[in-house]
Design a protein around this motif. Structure first.
Motif, short mmCIF file in Angstrom:
data_model
loop_
_atom_site.label_atom_id
_atom_site.label_comp_id
_atom_site.label_asym_id
_atom_site.label_seq_id
_atom_site.Cartn_x
_atom_site.Cartn_y
_atom_site.Cartn_z
N VAL A 27 0.83 -1.20 0.00
CA VAL A 27 0.00 0.00 0.00
C VAL A 27 0.87 1.26 0.00
CG1 VAL A 27 -1.70 1.32 1.31
CG2 VAL A 27 -1.96 -1.16 1.08
N ILE A 28 1.93 1.25 0.81
CA ILE A 28 2.82 2.41 0.85
C ILE A 28 3.55 2.56 -0.48
CG2 ILE A 28 4.81 3.46 1.99
CD1 ILE A 28 4.01 1.92 4.52
N ASP A 29 4.00 1.43 -1.03
CA ASP A 29 4.77 1.46 -2.28
C ASP A 29 3.92 1.95 -3.45
OD1 ASP A 29 7.30 1.15 -3.31
OD2 ASP A 29 6.96 -0.87 -4.04
N VAL A 30 2.65 1.54 -3.48
CA VAL A 30 1.80 1.93 -4.59
C VAL A 30 1.45 3.42 -4.53
CG1 VAL A 30 -0.55 1.61 -3.70
CG2 VAL A 30 -0.04 0.96 -6.03
N THR A 31 1.56 4.00 -3.34
CA THR A 31 1.30 5.44 -3.20
C THR A 31 2.61 6.23 -3.18
OG1 THR A 31 1.19 5.13 -0.79
CG2 THR A 31 -0.89 5.15 -2.01
N ILE A 83 -2.33 1.13 -11.71
CA ILE A 83 -1.82 0.51 -10.49
C ILE A 83 -2.39 1.20 -9.25
CG2 ILE A 83 0.28 1.89 -10.13
CD1 ILE A 83 0.03 -1.93 -9.85
N LEU A 84 -2.71 2.49 -9.35
CA LEU A 84 -3.36 3.18 -8.23
C LEU A 84 -4.78 2.67 -8.02
CD1 LEU A 84 -2.08 6.83 -8.75
CD2 LEU A 84 -1.64 5.38 -6.76
N VAL A 85 -5.49 2.40 -9.10
CA VAL A 85 -6.85 1.84 -8.98
C VAL A 85 -6.78 0.47 -8.33
CG1 VAL A 85 -8.82 0.96 -10.29
CG2 VAL A 85 -7.78 3.16 -10.92
N ALA A 112 -5.95 0.89 -4.67
CA ALA A 112 -7.10 1.35 -3.88
C ALA A 112 -8.05 0.20 -3.58
CB ALA A 112 -7.83 2.46 -4.64
N TYR A 113 -8.26 -0.67 -4.57
CA TYR A 113 -9.13 -1.83 -4.34
C TYR A 113 -8.55 -2.74 -3.26
CZ TYR A 113 -11.50 -6.26 -5.00
OH TYR A 113 -12.19 -7.42 -4.78
N GLY A 137 10.34 1.52 -11.31
CA GLY A 137 10.54 2.13 -10.01
C GLY A 137 9.65 1.54 -8.94
N PHE A 138 8.48 1.07 -9.36
CA PHE A 138 7.53 0.46 -8.42
C PHE A 138 7.85 -1.00 -8.14
CE2 PHE A 138 3.58 -2.12 -8.20
CZ PHE A 138 3.19 -1.79 -6.91
#
Length: 513
Positions: free
Chosen positions: A146-150, A202-204, A207-208, A464-465
């Protein structure tokens, strides 16, 4: 030699060398030397030509502004770190999280105050969430996700106040210059944001996973929940993780980070087992009195000044908001904003009892940490310059551009860039390598520059992600005490889904645009 197949040689050298060595700067140095010796094939001629291109690109006013912005931005981050702002923010936030859903919500909301750079976000947020994980029995791997995706995906979409923005605008500006375009870099960057399909996808997905998966349905756990030792019939409180742990782990990563046996991806070095000492800036931050205001107020000031000065630089050229943004000198406005914020914040910290020597150390140490990015950008500029003089753009226009259908350029660049970024672990490096090629193809086929630039940005964002060689992946795994390869593999499923969606999106956009 001009505009022949030999004009491709610098990039033919740079791309595989970067993927083999997992190091971008040495590959760019070799590419610059190869191109320079092609231009001046004498013993010292190539060296002098390399120095010429480095100097020629650095002295361009817009490029100097960008270099100053990046260094000053690093100084600002160092100042916030050393004055206890991160520690104070952690202590203020940690006891306020009462549920699993709340924990994931906080991980997303903290991006408002930690959006300036992925590494800074990890330093500020990950240790807080590591402590909350233990209290609420949340999987460290899921919280790390969750932290990485944001971090990188979200920050790549933010239009102001980040190191990413400065670097991206600098790449766009030099790429536009080398294809002879008069278009402004900042409006073009704004146009790429809704076209960064990977970051959006990837943010969507993130979030899910954060708010609708089964973990968020767990019952809230009291912050005082004990761990019972059945054998000894004793109660022990769960230990809290000091916010400085993330800093120490991150420092270990910076010192030892990606020292791995390169022949085997499965034997990646785990920096959490290193005994390297933390950086002095992080040790000195422990001496400062923790205060959330030391983080919140300077960031708020930076945002307000960036908005205002960006508007001010273009307000006389248009009567509407979007017109102002299109005409704004964003690089100069961001530099002015960060300089003013740095001065005012320093005075604020002095009145709050901080020692001037400690503040100066934080400013210099933070700025010096941006030197790697600055060096990378300067060599990208230089390689682009020598390639332009070799006729790289002209050759691509007459050969590759005449063969590759316009609608396939964006998806092809995205796939190629994703492979490169995954194997070198660098968003900035991937963007620097591919942007000149993408713009040359766009020019020759009359493809949308915004779409091509967005495809390149999206491909670097993927690496990077998700790359096991990415600074962010290694640092996040270190803080959460996860094996690097295991954590990286856990990112692959959602990365492939988002990557597939982005590829389809670029193929469709290629037809439409």
């Amino acid at each position: 030699m001009y505009a022949t197949i030999w004009s491709l040689l610098p990039f033919i050298v740079v791309i595989p060398l970067a993927m083999i060595t997992r190091q971008v700067v040495p590959a760019l140095v070799v590419g610059l030397l190869v191109g320079s010796y092609m231009m001046a094939p004498t013993l010292l001629g190539g060296i002098n030509k390399s120095l010429y291109y480095l100097f020629e690109e650095v002295v361009i006013p817009g490029n100097i502004h960008l270099i100053l912005f990046l260094y000053t931005f690093g100084s600002f981050v160092g100042l916030v770190r050393i004055t206890g702002g991160v520690n104070g923010f952690a202590k203020w936030l940690e006891p306020r999280v009462k549920s699993v859903r709340g924990a994931f919500g906080v991980a997303w909301l903290t991006s408002i105050g930690t959006f300036m750079a992925p590494d800074f976000r990890i330093i500020a947020v990950a240790p807080i969430m590591a402590s909350i994980n233990k209290r609420l029995n949340i999987s460290p791997q899921k919280m790390a996700y969750v932290i990485d995706v944001t971090a990188t995906p979200l920050i790549s979409l933010i239009p102001i106040g980040t190191a990413f923005v400065g670097y991206m605008i600098g790449l766009l500006a030099v790429s536009l210059k080398h294809i002879g375009s008069k278009e402004s870099a900042y409006p073009l960057f704004l146009a790429t944001i809704p076209l960064n399909f990977f970051a959006i996808a990837i943010l969507v997905i993130g979030a899910y996973i954060s708010f609708f998966s089964k973990d968020v349905k767990k019952s809230p756990v009291s912050s005082a929940s004990p761990v019972v030792d059945v054998k000894n019939k004793k109660e022990h409180r769960l230990p809290k993780v000091s916010p400085s742990y993330a800093m120490i782990a991150h420092a270990r990563h910076l010192h030892h980070g990606i020292q791995m046996e390169m022949g085997k991806l499965g034997t990646l070095h785990d920096p959490s087992h290193d005994e390297a000492p933390p950086e002095a800036i992080d040790l000195m931050s422990e001496e400062a009195k923790p205060s959330a205001l030391h983080l919140i107020l300077p960031i708020a000031l930076l945002l307000l000044l960036t908005f205002f000065l960006t508007w001010w630089s273009g307000h006389t050229l248009s009567n509407n908001f979007f017109g102002v943004l299109m005409n704004a000198n964003a690089t100069e406005a961001m530099l002015q904003a960060i300089l003013i914020t740095l001065v005012i914040s320093s005075v604020f910290y002095l009145f709050r009892g901080q020692k001037i020597g400690q503040l100066m150390y934080g400013i210099l140490a933070g700025g010096n940490q941006m030197m790697a990015v600055i060096v990378l950008l300067v060599f990208v500029w230089a390689v682009s310059g020598v390639s332009t003089d070799l006729g790289f753009s002209t050759y691509v226009a007459h050969t590759v551009g005449a063969v590759v259908p316009r609608m396939l350029i964006a998806p092809a660049l995205f796939v190629l860039g994703s492979v490169i970024s995954y194997f070198i672990g660098s968003s900035f490096g991937t963007w620097g390598i591919l942007m000149p090629l993408g713009f040359s193809l766009a020019m020759s086929t009359h493809a949308s520059l915004a779409l091509i630039a967005a495809a390149v940005f999206a491909s670097g964002t993927l690496g990077g992600f998700a790359s096991p060689l990415s600074d962010n992946t290694v640092a996040m795994a270190t803080v959460m005490k996860l094996p690097v390869v295991s954590f990286s593999n856990s990112l692959l499923k959602s990365t492939l889904v988002a990557g597939g969606a982005a590829t389809i999106g670029y193929a469709i956009a290629g037809f439409v645009m």
